[in-house]
Motif scaffolding. Structure first.
Motif, PDB file in Angstrom:
ATOM      1  N   ARG A 104       0.824  -1.227   0.000  1.00 44.32           N
ATOM      2  CA  ARG A 104       0.000   0.000   0.000  1.00 44.32           C
ATOM      3  C   ARG A 104       0.848   1.264   0.000  1.00 44.32           C
ATOM      4  N   ALA A 105       2.083   1.145   0.458  1.00 46.00           N
ATOM      5  CA  ALA A 105       2.962   2.315   0.540  1.00 46.00           C
ATOM      6  C   ALA A 105       3.707   2.577  -0.768  1.00 46.00           C
ATOM      7  N   ILE A 106       3.603   1.639  -1.715  1.00 48.25           N
ATOM      8  CA  ILE A 106       4.326   1.774  -2.989  1.00 48.25           C
ATOM      9  C   ILE A 106       3.362   2.278  -4.060  1.00 48.25           C
ATOM     10  N   ASP A 107       3.806   3.292  -4.813  1.00 45.84           N
ATOM     11  CA  ASP A 107       2.942   3.896  -5.824  1.00 45.84           C
ATOM     12  C   ASP A 107       3.124   3.279  -7.218  1.00 45.84           C
ATOM     13  N   GLU A 108       4.179   2.507  -7.422  1.00 42.81           N
ATOM     14  CA  GLU A 108       4.480   1.996  -8.770  1.00 42.81           C
ATOM     15  C   GLU A 108       3.554   0.838  -9.162  1.00 42.81           C
ATOM     16  N   GLU A 109       3.347   0.697 -10.469  1.00 47.79           N
ATOM     17  CA  GLU A 109       2.455  -0.367 -10.971  1.00 47.79           C
ATOM     18  C   GLU A 109       3.082  -1.738 -10.838  1.00 47.79           C
ATOM     19  N   GLU A 110       4.368  -1.820 -11.155  1.00 46.88           N
ATOM     20  CA  GLU A 110       5.083  -3.103 -11.054  1.00 46.88           C
ATOM     21  C   GLU A 110       6.114  -3.023  -9.945  1.00 46.88           C
ATOM     22  N   ILE A 111       6.267  -4.124  -9.219  1.00 45.28           N
ATOM     23  CA  ILE A 111       7.275  -4.151  -8.155  1.00 45.28           C
ATOM     24  C   ILE A 111       8.187  -5.352  -8.367  1.00 45.28           C
ATOM     25  N   THR A 112       9.361  -5.259  -7.782  1.00 42.03           N
ATOM     26  CA  THR A 112      10.328  -6.365  -7.850  1.00 42.03           C
ATOM     27  C   THR A 112      10.619  -6.850  -6.443  1.00 42.03           C
ATOM     28  N   ILE A 113      10.533  -8.171  -6.281  1.00 40.64           N
ATOM     29  CA  ILE A 113      10.768  -8.809  -4.979  1.00 40.64           C
ATOM     30  C   ILE A 113      12.003  -9.692  -5.094  1.00 40.64           C
ATOM     31  N   TYR A 114      12.913  -9.544  -4.138  1.00 45.75           N
ATOM     32  CA  TYR A 114      14.145 -10.335  -4.125  1.00 45.75           C
ATOM     33  C   TYR A 114      14.091 -11.297  -2.939  1.00 45.75           C
ATOM     34  N   LEU A 115      14.304 -12.602  -3.222  1.00 48.30           N
ATOM     35  CA  LEU A 115      14.214 -13.623  -2.166  1.00 48.30           C
ATOM     36  C   LEU A 115      15.444 -14.522  -2.205  1.00 48.30           C
ATOM     37  N   MET A 116      15.791 -15.064  -1.045  1.00 49.49           N
ATOM     38  CA  MET A 116      16.988 -15.920  -0.938  1.00 49.49           C
ATOM     39  C   MET A 116      16.582 -17.370  -0.672  1.00 49.49           C
ATOM     40  N   ASN A 117      15.878 -17.586   0.440  1.00 50.53           N
ATOM     41  CA  ASN A 117      15.423 -18.925   0.820  1.00 50.53           C
ATOM     42  C   ASN A 117      14.258 -18.761   1.797  1.00 50.53           C
ATOM     43  N   PRO A 118      13.594 -19.864   2.206  1.00 53.69           N
ATOM     44  CA  PRO A 118      12.397 -19.733   3.055  1.00 53.69           C
ATOM     45  C   PRO A 118      12.634 -19.123   4.434  1.00 53.69           C
ATOM     46  N   LYS A 119      13.920 -18.990   4.831  1.00 52.15           N
ATOM     47  CA  LYS A 119      14.185 -18.441   6.166  1.00 52.15           C
ATOM     48  C   LYS A 119      14.847 -17.079   6.135  1.00 52.15           C
ATOM     49  N   ALA A 120      15.138 -16.590   4.939  1.00 51.49           N
ATOM     50  CA  ALA A 120      15.811 -15.285   4.800  1.00 51.49           C
ATOM     51  C   ALA A 120      14.774 -14.218   4.449  1.00 51.49           C
ATOM     52  N   PRO A 121      15.023 -12.969   4.848  1.00 52.52           N
ATOM     53  CA  PRO A 121      14.053 -11.908   4.548  1.00 52.52           C
ATOM     54  C   PRO A 121      13.912 -11.657   3.056  1.00 52.52           C
ATOM     55  N   CYS A 122      12.735 -11.172   2.660  1.00 51.11           N
ATOM     56  CA  CYS A 122      12.560 -10.743   1.265  1.00 51.11           C
ATOM     57  C   CYS A 122      12.711  -9.231   1.218  1.00 51.11           C
ATOM     58  N   PHE A 123      13.099  -8.741   0.061  1.00 54.36           N
ATOM     59  CA  PHE A 123      13.266  -7.303  -0.147  1.00 54.36           C
ATOM     60  C   PHE A 123      12.367  -6.870  -1.289  1.00 54.36           C
ATOM     61  N   ILE A 124      11.582  -5.832  -1.056  1.00 55.01           N
ATOM     62  CA  ILE A 124      10.803  -5.203  -2.132  1.00 55.01           C
ATOM     63  C   ILE A 124      11.428  -3.835  -2.343  1.00 55.01           C
ATOM     64  N   LYS A 125      11.993  -3.613  -3.526  1.00 52.52           N
ATOM     65  CA  LYS A 125      12.681  -2.331  -3.755  1.00 52.52           C
ATOM     66  C   LYS A 125      12.720  -2.029  -5.245  1.00 52.52           C
ATOM     67  N   ASN A 126      12.955  -0.753  -5.572  1.00 49.46           N
ATOM     68  CA  ASN A 126      13.175  -0.389  -6.965  1.00 49.46           C
ATOM     69  C   ASN A 126      14.671  -0.251  -7.214  1.00 49.46           C
ATOM     70  N   GLU A 127      15.043  -0.059  -8.476  1.00 49.31           N
ATOM     71  CA  GLU A 127      16.473  -0.043  -8.832  1.00 49.31           C
ATOM     72  C   GLU A 127      17.206   1.102  -8.155  1.00 49.31           C
TER      73      GLU A 127
END
Length: 369
Positions: free
Chosen positions: A329-352
């Motif tokens: 809800r805090a992101i205004d962009e239409e498309e987002i990119t999610i970076y993941l490592m494994n089921p126990k590591a945090p995910c990152f949602i960020k732009n370039e």
């Protein structure tokens, strides 16, 4: 003292300063608003010793002077008066009359000398931002502040000034929210931890207009916000903020690009089957060009697929759906990119450009599958 103001002007001023009136205190003076008509401007001030707000009100000063009156009573009286000119007059015994058309109230006042004025802040540095930019940046980060008093720093938001950037960051032990704002000019490095309460109240007062500016000045102990004839002074939270950069990683095994609105709506639908306070995770299965979302609860189960662009490995991971919803809800962009490592590591949602970054810790879902 005798002043005459339009009800609308007076109500606006009282509403602004009410945000700094102490709700829990044994000192009656901290429950008051100071009406200061001792010079050529009418000023209203409230101060709970942590947060102080002063604002100017348009009106006519017929007799100079000052009086402190109970904020709650003053606010409720003014709110219910007719939409016309309001006259406030204080007598020698501090008795204060408020009249509007045929309505007249008499309430006890207090000596202005008892009131705690806003602290004089010797400003060491300052920055200037658009009110719109600041209001949005607070909205996009404040939700991941902690309300636990056990760790005071988590109840504040980091304002980090460095060169031509201002970085806002909050964390609550489960997630981190970061916004980075480019500024004009270069500034000395400074870190301020501002109480979440202060920023919540400021975001309510800010007009949010792009062309209107807010000046933020600071010392080691205080921060001052100046805008629209209003001054907000707040104590800073003492201590060194968490080393956020050490918690952020550029590594990932799976990269997902997804339509934000679709993803948000899907998680929103999934939470229909989760009672408030129930910590059921949303389970996300990433395979090939699709993402499957699944939730199981006592109220039922839900499955939905979304098309995605994927780089890297397939993955099965679980999250608290509320944390994902807050970030999306805090992101205004239409498309987002999610970076993941494994089921126990945090995910990152960020732009370039990393003008925004949201870190979310996954949850153990072995019992939910």
């Amino acid at each position: 003292m005798k002043i005459i103001c339009k009800k609308s002007n007076l109500l606006k001023g009282v509403t602004i300063v009410m945000k700094a009136v102490s709700s829990r205190t044994t000192m009656p003076i901290l429950e008051c608003i100071l009406i200061d008509a001792s010079s050529d401007v009418i000023k209203l001030t409230a101060n709970d010793m942590e947060l102080g707000i002063q604002t100017e009100v348009e009106g006519t000063i017929e007799e100079t002077g000052m009086i402190a009156v109970n904020a709650k009573i003053l606010s409720e009286i003014i709110r219910k008066l007719p939409d016309n000119d309001v006259t406030i007059r204080s007598m020698e015994n501090n008795q204060t009359s408020i009249t509007c058309e045929k309505a007249k109230f008499d309430i006890p006042g207090r000596e202005a000398e008892e009131f705690s004025y806003l602290p004089k802040v010797e400003k060491e540095g300052s920055i200037s931002l658009s009110q719109f930019v600041l209001k949005e940046a607070i909205r996009q980060t404040i939700f991941s502040i902690s309300d636990s008093e056990t760790n005071k720093l988590m109840t504040g938001e980091l304002f980090e000034i460095k060169e031509n950037y201002l970085r806002l960051a909050t964390l609550d032990g489960h997630r981190i929210s970061i916004r980075r704002i480019e500024m004009e000019g270069n500034f000395e490095e400074k870190k301020l931890v501002i109480p979440g309460k202060t920023l919540t109240e400021i975001s309510k007062i800010l007009s949010g207009e792009i062309e209107n500016e807010v000046i933020i000045s600071y010392t080691d102990n205080h921060v001052v916000f100046e805008f629209d004839k209003t001054i907000v002074v707040s104590r800073l939270i003492e201590g060194e903020y968490f080393k956020i950069d050490q918690m952020l990683s550029k590594d990932y095994e799976t990269k997902v690009t997804i339509n934000k609105k679709e993803f948000l709506n899907c998680i929103d639908r999934a939470t229909l089957l989760v009672k408030e306070g129930d910590k059921k995770p949303v389970i996300i299965r990433i395979e090939d060009e699709r993402m499957e979302l699944q939730i199981n609860s006592q109220m039922g189960s839900m499955n939905e697929e979304i098309l995605i662009e994927k780089e890297g490995k397939d993955l099965l991971i679980g999250f608290n759906p509320k944390f994902l919803i807050d970030a999306l809800r805090a992101i205004d962009e239409e498309e987002i990119t999610i970076y993941l490592m494994n089921p126990k590591a945090p995910c990152f949602i960020k732009n370039e450009e990393e003008s925004y970054l949201y870190l979310i810790l996954p949850v153990n879902f072995s019992t939910a599958v």
